[in-house]
Design a protein around this motif. Structure first.
Motif, PDB file in Angstrom:
ATOM      1  N   ARG A 226       0.825  -1.211   0.000  1.00 16.13           N
ATOM      2  CA  ARG A 226       0.000   0.000   0.000  1.00 16.13           C
ATOM      3  C   ARG A 226       0.854   1.255   0.000  1.00 16.13           C
ATOM      4  NH1 ARG A 226      -4.725   0.219   4.250  1.00 16.13           N
ATOM      5  NH2 ARG A 226      -4.953   2.165   3.047  1.00 16.13           N
ATOM      6  N   THR A 227       1.891   1.260   0.846  1.00 16.74           N
ATOM      7  CA  THR A 227       2.739   2.453   0.937  1.00 16.74           C
ATOM      8  C   THR A 227       3.436   2.741  -0.387  1.00 16.74           C
ATOM      9  OG1 THR A 227       3.105   2.019   3.286  1.00 16.74           O
ATOM     10  CG2 THR A 227       4.654   3.489   2.189  1.00 16.74           C
ATOM     11  N   ASN A 228       4.003   1.710  -0.993  1.00 14.07           N
ATOM     12  CA  ASN A 228       4.732   1.910  -2.239  1.00 14.07           C
ATOM     13  C   ASN A 228       3.794   2.172  -3.413  1.00 14.07           C
ATOM     14  OD1 ASN A 228       7.867   1.299  -1.974  1.00 14.07           O
ATOM     15  ND2 ASN A 228       6.787  -0.049  -0.540  1.00 14.07           N
ATOM     16  N   ALA A 229       2.564   1.626  -3.360  1.00 12.44           N
ATOM     17  CA  ALA A 229       1.597   1.931  -4.406  1.00 12.44           C
ATOM     18  C   ALA A 229       1.228   3.411  -4.377  1.00 12.44           C
ATOM     19  CB  ALA A 229       0.361   1.063  -4.242  1.00 12.44           C
ATOM     20  N   GLU A 230       1.019   3.952  -3.153  1.00 14.09           N
ATOM     21  CA  GLU A 230       0.732   5.379  -3.041  1.00 14.09           C
ATOM     22  C   GLU A 230       1.925   6.213  -3.487  1.00 14.09           C
ATOM     23  OE1 GLU A 230      -0.360   5.961   0.994  1.00 14.09           O
ATOM     24  OE2 GLU A 230      -2.253   4.832   0.841  1.00 14.09           O
ATOM     25  N   LEU A 231       3.123   5.745  -3.116  1.00  9.44           N
ATOM     26  CA  LEU A 231       4.327   6.467  -3.530  1.00  9.44           C
ATOM     27  C   LEU A 231       4.489   6.448  -5.036  1.00  9.44           C
ATOM     28  CD1 LEU A 231       6.979   7.939  -2.848  1.00  9.44           C
ATOM     29  CD2 LEU A 231       8.038   5.671  -2.498  1.00  9.44           C
ATOM     30  N   LEU A 232       4.228   5.317  -5.658  1.00  4.45           N
ATOM     31  CA  LEU A 232       4.349   5.205  -7.103  1.00  4.45           C
ATOM     32  C   LEU A 232       3.338   6.117  -7.806  1.00  4.45           C
ATOM     33  CD1 LEU A 232       5.661   3.806  -9.530  1.00  4.45           C
ATOM     34  CD2 LEU A 232       3.972   1.967  -9.291  1.00  4.45           C
ATOM     35  N   ARG A 233       2.131   6.208  -7.256  1.00  6.53           N
ATOM     36  CA  ARG A 233       1.121   7.096  -7.855  1.00  6.53           C
ATOM     37  C   ARG A 233       1.598   8.550  -7.822  1.00  6.53           C
ATOM     38  NH1 ARG A 233      -4.256   6.467  -8.694  1.00  6.53           N
ATOM     39  NH2 ARG A 233      -4.230   4.475  -7.555  1.00  6.53           N
ATOM     40  N   LYS A 234       2.169   8.970  -6.669  1.00  3.01           N
ATOM     41  CA  LYS A 234       2.671  10.347  -6.562  1.00  3.01           C
ATOM     42  C   LYS A 234       3.839  10.586  -7.506  1.00  3.01           C
ATOM     43  CE  LYS A 234       1.278  10.896  -1.726  1.00  3.01           C
ATOM     44  NZ  LYS A 234       1.735  11.123  -0.332  1.00  3.01           N
ATOM     45  N   MET A 235       4.730   9.581  -7.641  1.00  4.64           N
ATOM     46  CA  MET A 235       5.882   9.732  -8.528  1.00  4.64           C
ATOM     47  C   MET A 235       5.438   9.865  -9.980  1.00  4.64           C
ATOM     48  SD  MET A 235       8.479   6.992  -6.733  1.00  4.64           S
ATOM     49  CE  MET A 235       9.829   7.287  -7.855  1.00  4.64           C
ATOM     50  N   ILE A 236       4.400   9.105 -10.359  1.00  2.36           N
ATOM     51  CA  ILE A 236       3.887   9.190 -11.734  1.00  2.36           C
ATOM     52  C   ILE A 236       3.257  10.562 -11.976  1.00  2.36           C
ATOM     53  CG2 ILE A 236       2.179   8.259 -13.332  1.00  2.36           C
ATOM     54  CD1 ILE A 236       2.646   5.520 -12.069  1.00  2.36           C
ATOM     55  N   SER A 237       2.486  11.058 -10.978  1.00  5.80           N
ATOM     56  CA  SER A 237       1.831  12.359 -11.157  1.00  5.80           C
ATOM     57  C   SER A 237       2.822  13.499 -11.225  1.00  5.80           C
ATOM     58  CB  SER A 237       0.839  12.586 -10.024  1.00  5.80           C
ATOM     59  OG  SER A 237       1.512  12.657  -8.778  1.00  5.80           O
ATOM     60  N   LYS A 238       3.975  13.348 -10.557  1.00  5.12           N
ATOM     61  CA  LYS A 238       4.992  14.412 -10.560  1.00  5.12           C
ATOM     62  C   LYS A 238       6.032  14.215 -11.642  1.00  5.12           C
ATOM     63  CE  LYS A 238       4.510  15.446  -5.637  1.00  5.12           C
ATOM     64  NZ  LYS A 238       5.212  15.506  -4.324  1.00  5.12           N
ATOM     65  N   GLY A 239       5.903  13.147 -12.425  1.00  2.30           N
ATOM     66  CA  GLY A 239       6.822  12.916 -13.530  1.00  2.30           C
ATOM     67  C   GLY A 239       8.226  12.556 -13.108  1.00  2.30           C
ATOM     68  N   ILE A 240       8.368  11.877 -11.986  1.00  5.83           N
ATOM     69  CA  ILE A 240       9.692  11.465 -11.515  1.00  5.83           C
ATOM     70  C   ILE A 240      10.223  10.384 -12.446  1.00  5.83           C
ATOM     71  CG2 ILE A 240      10.932  10.427  -9.563  1.00  5.83           C
ATOM     72  CD1 ILE A 240       8.943  11.780  -7.722  1.00  5.83           C
ATOM     73  N   SER A 241      11.523  10.274 -12.528  1.00  9.23           N
ATOM     74  CA  SER A 241      12.186   9.387 -13.496  1.00  9.23           C
ATOM     75  C   SER A 241      11.698   7.947 -13.355  1.00  9.23           C
ATOM     76  CB  SER A 241      13.700   9.445 -13.310  1.00  9.23           C
ATOM     77  OG  SER A 241      14.043   8.974 -12.029  1.00  9.23           O
ATOM     78  N   SER A 242      11.681   7.264 -14.512  1.00  6.79           N
ATOM     79  CA  SER A 242      11.217   5.871 -14.532  1.00  6.79           C
ATOM     80  C   SER A 242      12.128   4.946 -13.754  1.00  6.79           C
ATOM     81  CB  SER A 242      11.099   5.403 -15.983  1.00  6.79           C
ATOM     82  OG  SER A 242      12.351   5.497 -16.645  1.00  6.79           O
TER      83      SER A 242
END
Length: 417
Positions: free
Chosen positions: A240-256
């Motif tokens: 759950r924690t990493n899924a939320e983190l991944l969603r935020k990273m995708i929305s902010k355009g953080i590197s793949s």
């Protein structure tokens, strides 16, 4: 409304029907044999006097109660009235009676027979009447009433006997039924009572054994649910924690590249959940079978598990140090993961402020925690469940394990060799 048949009534009815049928058939057969015996005796008596001499037409001879004649017309008129000459056949007894046998004694019985004696035809007849019977001075009930009383008495005996037998058998059966209905967890551990019959005792043992098996299965399933909920909390929290983190990273355009690192943690957590579930199922259902081993690095596993469990330190002032090596060992991966997770989790949960040291060298793992602040914080699922599972696994594989309380914490040491 469906009527449920009763075994007692069924058995009682079958015995009663069998008894009445048997008595009726035997009574009928006895009556027939009695009549047959009378006919045979009468025929033999008539044959014995058939060769008497001096019998001529119009001149019948009387011997005792018998009349011997050469012609039918010479027989007594009452015989000719009661019997039809067209029905008489040679060597066959012809009979007629007044009355209603077997319900009442016959008033009179008329016998006649036609014989061939040395080429001469002989007709022999006799009459028996109740008037000829001597008076005994006893005016009792008719013979049929006596027979009826005897038959009813035998039927009552047939009815009473199965009732007593049924009563003797039904009481232990009802006792067994009541005992089975009142069985509880405490009584399942006690020996089954004696129900007087070996079949009922065997049935009681089967019932008790079946319920014990069900009770064991329920306990095993309950323990499995407890273990599963306890062990799957960490990978679920990581997912759950990493899924939320991944969603935020995708929305902010953080590197793949960074997104792939988070995705890798999610995949590891899902694999962990799969392995944990399979291991718990194995432990719950097939503890006597060995689980496959893999070549694993205890140091890398310890580091990864500590990383997954760091959320337990949120809001705490705890200094964690870890020392590991890169040695490889052939061990059951999922079981080692369960044991190390429980040990690290308990150290993190029960340290509110202080230090935690984790040292791994080859197959040896030592964890010490020092809790400066004396706060009693117990997780709702409890330390006991993780400790129970850890001790069970360690005992099953014969690993060296030590878990002792210290002044301000706990010292845990395990050797996976």
């Amino acid at each position: 409304m469906k009527i449920i048949p009763s075994l007692k009534l069924y058995f009682f009815a079958m015995m009663l029907v069998a008894g009445v049928t048997t008595i009726s058939i035997m009574s009928f057969v006895s009556y027939k044999y009695f009549v047959y015996g009378v006919n045979i005796a009468m025929s033999d008596s008539m044959r014995s006097i058939a060769n008497i001499e001096n019998v001529s037409e119009g001149n019948p001879i009387s011997i005792n109660d018998f009349v011997v004649a050469n012609r039918w017309q010479d027989l007594p008129s009452i015989i000719q009235e009661k019997l039809d000459p067209n029905d008489i056949k040679e060597n066959e007894l012809l009979k007629a009676m007044d009355g209603m046998p077997p319900f009442t004694p016959p008033i009179a019985v008329y016998f006649a027979i036609k014989l061939n004696v040395d080429g001469q035809v002989r007709f022999i007849s006799t009459i028996f009447t109740t008037k000829d019977q001597p008076n005994t001075g006893f005016d009792g009930p008719p013979p049929f009433i006596n027979l009826l009383i005897i038959a009813l008495s035998v039927m009552a005996l047939f009815t009473l006997t199965p009732y007593l037998i049924l009563h003797k058998v039904a009481n232990p059966v009802e006792k067994l039924m009541l005992w089975a209905k009142q069985l509880n967890k405490k009584q399942l551990s006690l020996p089954a009572p004696d129900f007087h019959y070996s079949e009922l005792n065997s049935l009681a043992k089967i019932v008790q054994s079946s319920l014990q098996s069900v009770q064991t299965s329920l306990k095993r399933e309950k323990r499995f649910l407890g273990y599963a909920s306890h062990e799957l909390r960490t990978p679920i929290a990581v997912t759950r924690t990493n899924a939320e983190l991944l969603r935020k990273m995708i929305s902010k355009g953080i590197s793949s590249e960074k997104q792939l690192l988070v995705l890798d943690r999610i995949e590891r957590a899902s694999i962990t959940m799969t392995d944990l579930t399979e291991t718990l199922l194995w432990l719950n259902r097939q503890p006597d079978k060995s689980i496959p081993v893999k070549s694993i690095s205890l140091g890398l596993m310890t580091q990864q598990l500590l990383e997954q469990l760091t959320y337990l330190l949120n809001g705490k002032n705890v200094d964690v140090t870890i020392e590991t090596d890169i040695s490889i060992h052939s061990l059951p991966e999922a079981l080692c993961q369960i044991v190390i997770t429980n040990i690290i989790r308990n150290a993190l949960q029960h340290t509110q402020e202080g230090t935690i040291t984790i040292q791994q060298s080859k197959s040896h793992l030592v964890i010490n925690n020092q809790n400066i602040r004396d706060d009693k914080h117990e997780d709702e699922l409890g330390f006991g469940l993780g400790l129970e599972l850890t001790e069970k696994l360690v005992q099953h594989y014969g690993w060296q394990y030590e878990n002792v309380a210290t002044a301000n914490g706990r010292h845990v040491e395990i050797n996976f060799r």
